[in-house]
Design a protein around this motif. Sequence first.
Motif, short mmCIF file in Angstrom:
data_model
loop_
_atom_site.label_atom_id
_atom_site.label_comp_id
_atom_site.label_asym_id
_atom_site.label_seq_id
_atom_site.Cartn_x
_atom_site.Cartn_y
_atom_site.Cartn_z
N ALA A 2 36.26 59.57 20.58
CA ALA A 2 36.30 59.55 22.03
C ALA A 2 35.82 58.20 22.57
CB ALA A 2 35.43 60.67 22.61
N ASP A 3 34.89 57.57 21.86
CA ASP A 3 34.43 56.24 22.30
C ASP A 3 35.56 55.23 22.21
OD1 ASP A 3 31.88 57.07 22.89
OD2 ASP A 3 31.09 56.56 20.92
N TYR A 4 36.37 55.32 21.15
CA TYR A 4 37.50 54.40 21.02
C TYR A 4 38.52 54.63 22.13
CZ TYR A 4 35.83 53.04 16.40
OH TYR A 4 35.09 52.55 15.36
N GLU A 5 38.68 55.87 22.56
CA GLU A 5 39.60 56.15 23.68
C GLU A 5 39.11 55.47 24.95
OE1 GLU A 5 42.50 57.70 24.01
OE2 GLU A 5 42.67 58.40 21.95
N LYS A 6 37.80 55.54 25.19
CA LYS A 6 37.24 54.89 26.38
C LYS A 6 37.41 53.38 26.30
CE LYS A 6 33.09 56.62 26.33
NZ LYS A 6 31.71 56.97 26.68
N TRP A 7 37.17 52.81 25.12
CA TRP A 7 37.32 51.37 24.96
C TRP A 7 38.78 50.94 25.07
CZ3 TRP A 7 33.63 48.26 25.91
CH2 TRP A 7 32.31 48.63 25.66
N LEU A 8 39.69 51.78 24.57
CA LEU A 8 41.11 51.49 24.70
C LEU A 8 41.52 51.49 26.17
CD1 LEU A 8 43.89 50.97 23.45
CD2 LEU A 8 44.16 53.45 23.26
N PHE A 9 41.01 52.46 26.90
CA PHE A 9 41.29 52.53 28.34
C PHE A 9 40.76 51.27 29.04
CE2 PHE A 9 40.22 53.83 32.69
CZ PHE A 9 41.46 54.27 33.12
N ALA A 10 39.54 50.85 28.67
CA ALA A 10 38.94 49.65 29.26
C ALA A 10 39.75 48.41 28.90
CB ALA A 10 37.50 49.50 28.80
N ALA A 11 40.20 48.32 27.65
CA ALA A 11 41.00 47.17 27.22
C ALA A 11 42.34 47.13 27.96
CB ALA A 11 41.23 47.21 25.71
N ASN A 12 42.96 48.29 28.15
CA ASN A 12 44.21 48.34 28.90
C ASN A 12 43.99 47.91 30.35
OD1 ASN A 12 45.82 49.20 26.77
ND2 ASN A 12 45.48 51.36 27.22
N GLY A 13 42.91 48.36 30.94
CA GLY A 13 42.58 47.96 32.31
C GLY A 13 42.31 46.47 32.42
N ALA A 14 41.55 45.94 31.46
CA ALA A 14 41.25 44.51 31.46
C ALA A 14 42.53 43.69 31.28
CB ALA A 14 40.25 44.18 30.36
N LEU A 15 43.43 44.19 30.45
CA LEU A 15 44.70 43.50 30.25
C LEU A 15 45.51 43.47 31.55
CD1 LEU A 15 46.62 42.12 28.24
CD2 LEU A 15 47.50 44.37 27.66
N GLY A 16 45.57 44.59 32.23
CA GLY A 16 46.29 44.65 33.50
C GLY A 16 45.69 43.74 34.56
N LEU A 17 44.36 43.76 34.67
CA LEU A 17 43.70 42.89 35.65
C LEU A 17 43.88 41.42 35.31
CD1 LEU A 17 40.38 44.83 36.32
CD2 LEU A 17 42.31 44.53 37.87
N SER A 18 43.82 41.12 34.02
CA SER A 18 43.98 39.72 33.60
C SER A 18 45.39 39.22 33.88
CB SER A 18 43.65 39.57 32.12
OG SER A 18 42.29 39.83 31.89
N VAL A 19 46.38 40.05 33.63
CA VAL A 19 47.77 39.66 33.91
C VAL A 19 47.95 39.46 35.42
CG1 VAL A 19 50.17 40.46 33.90
CG2 VAL A 19 48.78 40.66 31.84
N PHE A 20 47.42 40.38 36.21
CA PHE A 20 47.51 40.24 37.66
C PHE A 20 46.82 38.96 38.14
CE2 PHE A 20 45.72 40.91 41.90
CZ PHE A 20 46.90 41.09 42.62
N GLY A 21 45.61 38.71 37.63
CA GLY A 21 44.88 37.51 38.00
C GLY A 21 45.60 36.24 37.58
N LEU A 22 46.20 36.28 36.40
CA LEU A 22 46.95 35.13 35.91
C LEU A 22 48.14 34.84 36.81
CD1 LEU A 22 47.34 32.97 33.71
CD2 LEU A 22 48.64 34.67 32.41
N LEU A 23 48.87 35.86 37.17
CA LEU A 23 50.02 35.67 38.06
C LEU A 23 49.59 35.15 39.43
CD1 LEU A 23 52.17 38.80 37.19
CD2 LEU A 23 52.58 36.43 36.51
N ALA A 24 48.49 35.69 39.95
CA ALA A 24 48.00 35.25 41.25
C ALA A 24 47.56 33.80 41.22
CB ALA A 24 46.84 36.14 41.70
N THR A 25 46.85 33.40 40.17
CA THR A 25 46.39 32.01 40.11
C THR A 25 47.54 31.05 39.86
OG1 THR A 25 45.75 32.29 37.78
CG2 THR A 25 44.03 32.56 39.44
N ILE A 26 48.55 31.48 39.12
CA ILE A 26 49.73 30.63 38.93
C ILE A 26 50.44 30.41 40.26
CG2 ILE A 26 52.06 30.58 37.94
CD1 ILE A 26 50.84 31.81 35.40
N LEU A 27 50.56 31.47 41.05
CA LEU A 27 51.18 31.32 42.37
C LEU A 27 50.37 30.39 43.27
CD1 LEU A 27 52.37 34.94 43.19
CD2 LEU A 27 53.79 32.94 42.76
N LEU A 28 49.06 30.53 43.22
CA LEU A 28 48.21 29.65 44.04
C LEU A 28 48.23 28.22 43.55
CD1 LEU A 28 45.10 31.93 44.58
CD2 LEU A 28 46.80 31.29 46.28
#
Length: 74
Positions: A2-28
């Motif tokens: 169950a701990d790995y599931e939580k960490w996987l969820f966190a890694a997926n969220g961090a990946l999504g936020l990082s991609v969004f941030g990367l796209l936003a900073t590229i646009l800026l």
Amino acid sequence: MADYEKWLFAANGALGLSVFGLLATILLAYPLADALLLSVQIAAHIGTLVFAVGVKVAYVARLVFLSRLGRPVH
């Protein structure tokens, strides 16, 4: 497991936020650079580097947790 599931969820969220941030900073940093102050442009360029590293780290973490859970890693 169950701990790995939580960490996987966190890694997926961090990946999504990082991609969004990367796209936003590229646009800026590139298409909108003419409308921004120099300090904001510099921050956007630095943010591009930081978010690119975030994408890489989050993706590797995602692969590790998928592997630990016995799921296929593609």
